[in-house]
Design an enzyme around this catalytic site. Structure first.
Site, PDB file in Angstrom:
ATOM      1  N   SER A  74      51.284 -48.300 -41.886  1.00 42.27           N
ATOM      2  CA  SER A  74      49.901 -48.674 -41.609  1.00 42.27           C
ATOM      3  C   SER A  74      49.768 -48.919 -40.129  1.00 42.27           C
ATOM      4  O   SER A  74      50.716 -49.364 -39.473  1.00 42.27           O
ATOM      5  CB  SER A  74      49.543 -49.943 -42.382  1.00 42.27           C
ATOM      6  OG  SER A  74      48.548 -50.687 -41.711  1.00 42.27           O
TER       7      SER A  74
ATOM      8  N   ARG B  80      25.532  -6.138 -59.413  1.00 45.51           N
ATOM      9  CA  ARG B  80      26.236  -6.908 -58.364  1.00 45.51           C
ATOM     10  C   ARG B  80      25.313  -8.012 -57.903  1.00 45.51           C
ATOM     11  O   ARG B  80      24.131  -7.767 -57.678  1.00 45.51           O
ATOM     12  CB  ARG B  80      26.632  -6.032 -57.172  1.00 45.51           C
ATOM     13  CG  ARG B  80      27.496  -6.802 -56.136  1.00 45.51           C
ATOM     14  CD  ARG B  80      28.058  -5.905 -55.047  1.00 45.51           C
ATOM     15  NE  ARG B  80      28.553  -4.673 -55.646  1.00 45.51           N
ATOM     16  CZ  ARG B  80      28.658  -3.515 -54.997  1.00 45.51           C
ATOM     17  NH1 ARG B  80      28.353  -3.440 -53.724  1.00 45.51           N
ATOM     18  NH2 ARG B  80      29.085  -2.433 -55.630  1.00 45.51           N
TER      19      ARG B  80
END
Lengths: 446, 446, 446, 446
Positions: free
Chosen positions: A270, A309
């Site tokens: 940390s 498409r």
């Protein structure tokens, strides 16, 4: 892939689902198409050879082609143009009878094949780690927990075996999906193969052969169920990884302390707190899985593609399926890293199981009493003993021994046995064996 | 199910995934458990008989049990209590060795079996309608459309065949998922079957037999990949239905007019506009599919279930999987209704194909020129002819005949042939045959 | 609403978003429209009166109307027909100039108004409980936890204050959304109000007045951003509830034991384990939030509505927004229930903070050393002391006192002060005050 | 950002949400923190100066820092380490009192500020184009369409005005969200600011000042409602763009032909079909919106963050919020490109409105009859005329003139007027004015 995404992926999968590799696989399609058409007598063999030679990926500028694609609407258009230029006279035969989507989709399928192979290997690696944990901790007692409350004794080996079963099923499912999805796309501009006259399906068959793919029943330009099924399966893999990672985070909480990330990893400090050893790999597995799961509805939501498409739905796949593969791979890799370095604290597991008040043996007590008293009466007696244990701050065992109703039903030596969690593991051992056998069968089959 | 949801579901599926049927299937679990335990020698046979008799659903008050479940946390708790009371002396043996989740999950699996059977039948019905359309319209010319622009001639039969292929694959996929998901849940409180001592797995096997389910490798209380795979597969079905419905809505636009909802249906008027015949079924198919797809991420997102039983993720399945089945069924039923009554306007299809300027034959022209000129030069000539057709307001055929470059490459009689769309259908016929054969194979297998 | 959904909702919200109330609000629209048109001189006043009288909800059969709606495509069509029949001669003026969607959407807005009022009240109730906890536990020490690892001391009051701030912001955000979303829908069949000639906007203004709604800039039949914004805001509320519930489940784990569900509640037993007191309310809050969150993408995904009225996207809202409200309300109510009955174990909080090895004071040690040694050197010294504490099984305080480097930098009496967590709470008190003041301001404003 | 994503984003937004800029903004946080702490008397001013100088982004290796971040768990950890090294003696004061998440989150907020400014400009540009279309086409008649069926006449100006209203509301909403979300994150390791003793909130205020951000009520490390609200708002923007793009795709269909992408753009060809001019920008707007919408549930689903800092949920934001901004920007830019080059074919609009059979005037006929006959009878007469028009292949006007019931109710000259769509536009003009005024108000306010 932006650097940020590297936190949630693997370099290998990032390569497979990079723009570069997509281009490479499109060229592989164009080369295979030329070869197939030469074999079918549609193209002169020397034209095919020239096209194959022109399909060397290093001849093309990915970034420039993508810039053109942004205007053209597909990468195939500038690529076919560039390939035509590269192929010299054989340029007359480039992309013969194909449409953009044939090249784009088949390239994606080739990437999927590579991606699934990476995931299979990744899952086997996770499985091997789970299997080792299942064997090593076959007898390591710990609490089973339901709704995050202690429930009954289990072993850590059984927990690992359930992870293993989960992983085995994922690898199996992906292999089944591969059978379904590794098919060529070849239909020409509207799915009729009209540009090839009578040769269409012959070329289709040869093209599939060239690429080592199966031939589908029909072209699938706007019927994307295979992509949807693949997305679903990858989502389940990501979710499965999240399940394991979630368990690891929970087991590693300060107050539980049953597992810890490997100390040697140098991971998880940390910037403010010097004591911290955060579960970095499990955390990123969870985050990667969230990213992966987020892609699934995009792909499923895109299934309703218009006519022959789509305008929008198909294009949305282009950057979604790659991200799904990349982040799923990230989840798998991070789970593997977390498991491979896992420190298991069997002492803490035993201690937690005994606390608070040994209540985790309450069902064992119930079931010892039930044959004599019936389950409902047994349950009530055991429940009363639990309450007494909590109120008096004593162990459930003591509370049971102090209860005349229980004492009347059970001889004292039986009580000792009841409260030994080793005697209350049911079929755990056989279940572990099953998980190991299932994984072994998977990992020895192709 | 609220009335609103009836718009997006079917009564049959609503019944299968109702609270009533869930309760009924939980009772089926408890009855089967008693029978299996009697067969395994764990319970006295007469106790089992009494329990089976007490499992008659009409003895229980669904609403009251759900009210208790809201406090207890599961329906199993009040149900086991009520069943114990109903079973008289045999109440001592009710739910022996099982946990709430065993009953809840197995009941869901039994509902899933019914639900999948309904969907299979629904998809076969949709498929039969598609197959009929594919045969009837094998030669009905229409425009293939990509990005919603006219592309090439296809036939309506081919379009229907692609829908058919899609539907066939969905039914096949659901059958495979059924093999995977129709397994019993039986592990006891923490997945060890400890309450049954040495009898756990024997009872598990017999229980599965009683219910006609398979036995899984391991209990799966917190490993929900089967549920996730099921969710994914149902989502793909919903998406497939949306694809067909989307096509129908687009084909039925006022300006396209190629299909229309059945006139006799009395459907689709407007409260304001007397001329309207809205595509109600296709619209509700699309909406139902959206509802269905919305459930999938809830189920996938819930895969990360904690330890041996989840707090939140599992419970979220209870009302999500039912809704997914109900709305998927709604989508299937609405697509079937739309297709079954569909009016097809072949004249309009032909007319649209000819408009604007017959440009849909541009690829045919290109491919006729390509063998002589190479594809790039042919493409440029054809493109120039297209532009001239648009500018001069003439047909592409005329523009081609007026182009000296084209005329030099093609004899006049060839041009006539080129511009007849019947000659530019490529492999359409064979592809239709393949789709029909695939469906036939499906519908004649169990 | 099926019984299953009752587990994840509230009866009040279920009533607001029932089919019955939707019908009632559609009738309210038709009545208000008649009144507005009479005021605008479009209808004879007596026709308006007759229509208003005919709008009594009890005259209509909800189930029958929904059955017709399934064919017609909207509920408005059969309802207008039925209302016309009920209104006698005034039937000639029913629904004058309006379109189905005007009635449907405005009815939904009226339901939303009721729903937001319920949520506001629910959030205020949750806030009041958080505020009480924040005040009562202002000085109750506990571990702050990051990545589920102990980090620093905080107070339970601060944790409750952060929940409170979260809840306050939700209520404020919903009020802002209400300003945006509570607008009438009125545009006629294509948004021009053409059927009302020159009177359209005058009627629109009066209609909004009659219903107490605002008038939007433009009709919004296919521009659903307000619905999207509402969905987003409700999703955030659900997520906020999940955050609190998640914290409660984690704090209540057997090994943490800092909170427990109220003992008197009779909630959360197990069918197998007599010792269990499961966190039922928090669990259902989490599940309800998952259901709610699942609806948000359906609504956002439906924003792309076609032209002047959509085919599919709009209809998908009909059963999604209701479910979103119902399940969000369920999450709020369950969080309230969990908090209202919460048992807080301050002793356990203090004990956990001291374990393991008092490492949660490592940052305090660092920052005490930092002014003398610089932060990096201080961090390294503190880190070394943490490691020593773990290895030697001693408290960090002892380890610090034994470290010559630390001793050189800090006088012994300073050490005592450093390791008292009461002295390392920073601005906690002021932050609690801020949260309380923010909530007070909210709850005293309308 | 991979090349693939460039198709769905803009270079400007890609820069704002790049790893490089994230690092740059983290350094801006660290510099501002040093300055604020010097002003608060916490740091020596010369240390602050040295830190500010060390915060020059070009000193840092982004890729290397991300590689370390993958192990450390946050980018802040290696960055603080590197910055400490760069700052020389002042390194002692780097990151004083802050936690990793303070730096990470504040950096994201600074990126969000830049991102929102880009989106505001993008939406204003879209709005300006819509406004120009609304004015230019105020009188351009076209079909209003509901459920993709012709409904009533509208004008293209009104359609553009509704897009404009939509866009205006999005920009306004984003500005409101900015007020909410542009707040500093500063709480230290567990949200208490304990490391700063009594100075915490003073530093917080000065830090916010330095960065030009607001100060929130409380630190928000694990209360992510602001992020959730931002995600929701961006999702609505994306959905709004999809609505416009969808309309454009539909209007541009071959059979509708009312708009076309700009001819000069060189966009939208086909690799197979020379006649093609695909709607590339609208298509990519739709695809980009799908990608954007896919990120929203990831962020909402991550709201349930554990305790004082999450394991997984927070980390998932890191690559999701950036992608959401990038793809939303892509959708906005593509809609702008599509609109800016749009070719509008007013002749085709008029022709489509007249076809088929002029049925779009059916409501006009109804409302002309209604005052004399009542709405229901009028509706039936008009409906009968519509049917006749279709059956006889005549125009609705002729059918009306041939109907004795209609002729009895309407004089012949009235009929002429009824069937002129210019007379049936209702309030369109005023609505256009409103939309223009709303946009003007927005674009002239800051």
């Amino acid at each position: 892939m932006d650097e940020t995404e590297t936190l949630f992926s693997t370099p290998e999968m990032a390569r497979v689902f990079s723009a570069e590799n997509h281009l490479r696989q499109m060229l592989a399609f164009e080369a295979a198409l030329a070869r197939a058409e030469a074999r079918a007598g549609v193209l002169p063999p020397e034209a095919a050879e020239a096209i194959v030679a022109a399909c060397a990926p290093e001849r093309y500028d990915v970034a420039a082609l993508y810039r053109e694609a942004a205007r053209a609407g597909t990468l195939a258009i500038p690529l076919v143009r560039a390939l035509t230029a590269q192929a010299g006279e054989a340029g007359d035969y480039v992309h013969w009878g194909a449409t953009s989507q044939d090249a784009e989709d088949t390239a994606v399928v080739l990437q999927v094949r590579e991606g699934l192979a990476l995931l299979d290997a990744g899952l086997l690696a996770v499985g091997a780690t789970c299997a080792a944990l299942a064997e090593r901790h076959r007898d390591t007692l710990m609490s089973g927990r339901t709704l995050l409350q202690q429930a009954l004794p289990i072993t850590f080996g059984l927990k690992a075996a359930r992870w293993l079963g989960l992983v085995t099923r994922q690898a199996r499912r992906l292999r089944r999906v591969a059978d379904e999805v590794l098919v060529v796309q070849f239909g020409g501009a509207a799915g009729t193969l009209a540009a090839l006259g009578a040769h269409g399906l012959a070329v289709s068959t040869l093209l599939a052969q060239e690429l080592g793919l199966a031939e589908p029943d029909l072209p699938w330009h706007a019927e994307r169920d295979r992509i949807g099924a693949l997305a679903g399966a990858l989502g389940v893999v990501a979710g499965a990884m999240a399940k394991i990672a979630q368990d690891l985070v929970l087991l590693g909480q300060s107050e539980v302390g049953e597992v810890a990330p490997g100390a040697g990893s140098g991971k998880g400090g940390s910037s403010a707190m010097p004591q911290k050893r955060n579960p970095v790999d499990a955390t990123f597995a969870l985050a990667s899985a969230r990213l992966a799961l987020g892609q699934v509805p995009v792909l499923l939501g895109a299934l309703a593609q218009e006519h022959e498409r789509a305008a929008g739905g198909w294009q949305a796949e282009w950057d979604t399926l790659p991200r799904l593969f990349r982040t799923t791979a990230g989840a798998v890799a991070r789970v593997h890293a977390a498991l491979a370095e896992l420190e298991v604290d069997a002492g803490r597991m035993a201690a937690n199981l005994a606390e608070p008040h040994g209540l985790a043996m309450a069902e064992a007590l119930t079931m010892a009493l039930a044959p004599r008293l019936g389950r409902p009466a047994a349950y009530r007696l055991a429940q009363a003993a639990c309450e007494r244990a909590v109120v008096d701050g004593i162990d459930l065992r003591e509370a049971a021994l102090a209860d005349p109703g229980i004492r009347a039903a059970l001889p004292e030596d039986a009580v000792a046995r009841i409260f030994d969690p080793h005697h209350y593991l049911g079929s755990s051992d056989t279940l572990i064996d099953r998980a190991l056998a299932g994984f072994r069968a998977l990992s020895t089959s192709p």
